[in-house]
Design an enzyme around this catalytic site. Sequence first.
Site, PDB file in Angstrom:
ATOM      1  N   GLU A   1      -5.247 -22.496  12.465  1.00  0.00           N
ATOM      2  CA  GLU A   1      -5.619 -21.179  11.951  1.00  0.00           C
ATOM      3  C   GLU A   1      -4.431 -20.509  11.257  1.00  0.00           C
ATOM      4  OE1 GLU A   1      -6.322 -18.081  14.774  1.00  0.00           O
ATOM      5  OE2 GLU A   1      -8.034 -17.318  13.660  1.00  0.00           O
TER       6      GLU A   1
ATOM      7  N   GLN B   1      12.012   0.119 -15.372  1.00  0.00           N
ATOM      8  CA  GLN B   1      12.521  -0.884 -14.422  1.00  0.00           C
ATOM      9  C   GLN B   1      11.988  -0.657 -12.992  1.00  0.00           C
ATOM     10  OE1 GLN B   1      16.781  -1.160 -13.325  1.00  0.00           O
ATOM     11  NE2 GLN B   1      16.783  -2.825 -14.805  1.00  0.00           N
TER      12      GLN B   1
ATOM     13  N   ARG C   1      -1.092   0.713 -19.293  1.00  0.00           N
ATOM     14  CA  ARG C   1      -0.944   2.155 -19.010  1.00  0.00           C
ATOM     15  C   ARG C   1       0.324   2.704 -19.664  1.00  0.00           C
ATOM     16  NH1 ARG C   1      -3.303   6.944 -17.651  1.00  0.00           N
ATOM     17  NH2 ARG C   1      -1.915   8.213 -16.367  1.00  0.00           N
TER      18      ARG C   1
END
Length: 384
Positions: A247, A284, A273
């Site tokens: 798992e 940055q 954007r």
Amino acid sequence: MSMNFAWSPEQIAFYKSVVNFAQQELNQDLIEKDKSSQFNQTGWDKCAEFGVLGWSIPQEYGGQGNDPLTTILGLEALGYGCRDNGLVFSINNHLWSCAVSILNFGTQAQKQKYLPALCQGKSIGGHALTEPNSGSAAFDMQTEAVLQEDYYILNGTKTFISNAPLGDVYITFARTNPDLGIQQGISAFIIDKNLPGLTIEKEWSKSGLRTAPMGELVFQDCKVPVDRCLGKEGKGYNIFQSTIGWERSFLFASNVGIMERILDQCVKYARKRRQFGQHIGSFQAVSHKIAEMKMRLELAKLMIYKIGWLKKEGKRAFLESSISKIFISEGLVETCRDAIQIHGAKGYITDYELERELRDSIAGTIYAGTSEIHRGIIATLLGL
Ligand SMILES: Cc1cc2nc3c(=O)[nH]c(=O)nc-3n(C[C@H](O)[C@H](O)[C@H](O)COP(=O)(O)OP(=O)(O)OC[C@H]3O[C@@H](n4cnc5c(N)ncnc54)[C@H](O)[C@@H]3O)c2cc1C
């Protein structure tokens, strides 16, 4: 031996086919499903049809018989293409905690009885270990199983169980002989949901992974036929260690796919954007967050592929799976937080789906052993 996990053309085609399938078939009405904590039954059925529920199970039991590395690639693709992280979590639970346990430890009769239905998705599997008073200290469990002729009589409560109450089959653990201690005094059982004396109660509401159900199993003088003991009596500890190993190793392959999906979304948004007359990716402070996401992603991939390769070679990946479990689960939370920040208010708004990604991601640092427990395992393996 040198590590080799270069992908073949077939594996690359497989990755692409899973991404396409998941993007087209599994993402409908997600916001509504999340709000109402609704299990994605249609998505589950489609995954069964596509073969996902039997990827790691041999063909003779109805599965696809994929090798571990190919399975990891498929799970990564599923995480990338399917935005319903709850569905992906349910599938992983079903596969690694239930089907693979039966495959690795079941008798021939048990494998023939349970595996085909699990692979076809007709039967939903789960894993019931945690109790109200034993979480991280799982083997302080109180649930006990007493042998009476042809039955074990089980009493106790298992809580926070994924895929309950929808599940049909659970692997559970109970004390069969406390005098023998943890190593030999605990046994594993295959539990059908209809056994007399078993009630599946309490559907928990939770912060994330809301489309993956979570319930509680209450055993009250529950009669479990002796042939439902998984492996030999007293082998519960070994079975658990093996199950949790699979798992921890494989479940987080899907989270690597989620990381990549969010990274791609952030790159796209940061290029589009504009603020202060330039796209935000040119700041940055934004681009470095995205660079960090990419670094986490590439390191996560290396870790998870190494585990797939080790498993393919039939080796243990005990240390590696603890390292990758922490790195990927915590890395995904970081990636989700940064993605929200990069998207500004949109990141916080339900319709843009990033706030859900964050809620879903947090669970990964808790289930399958908390981050603290895994750091402890790594330290122990270093002799501390
Ligand atoms: C989404 C989700 C799905 C789950 N699905 C399942 C499932 O299908 N089956 C199942 O059996 N369980 C399931 N669980 C339960 C999960 O396994 C437990 O929550 C987990 O093992 C931690 O146990 P706990 O919640 O009781 O926390 P506790 O063990 O009480 O821990 C509380 C805090 O103490 C810390 N802590 C405890 N012991 C130590 C230690 N020795 N050293 C340092 N820190 C320590 C923990 O890290 C944690 O921060 C699920 C949980 C979640 C969130």
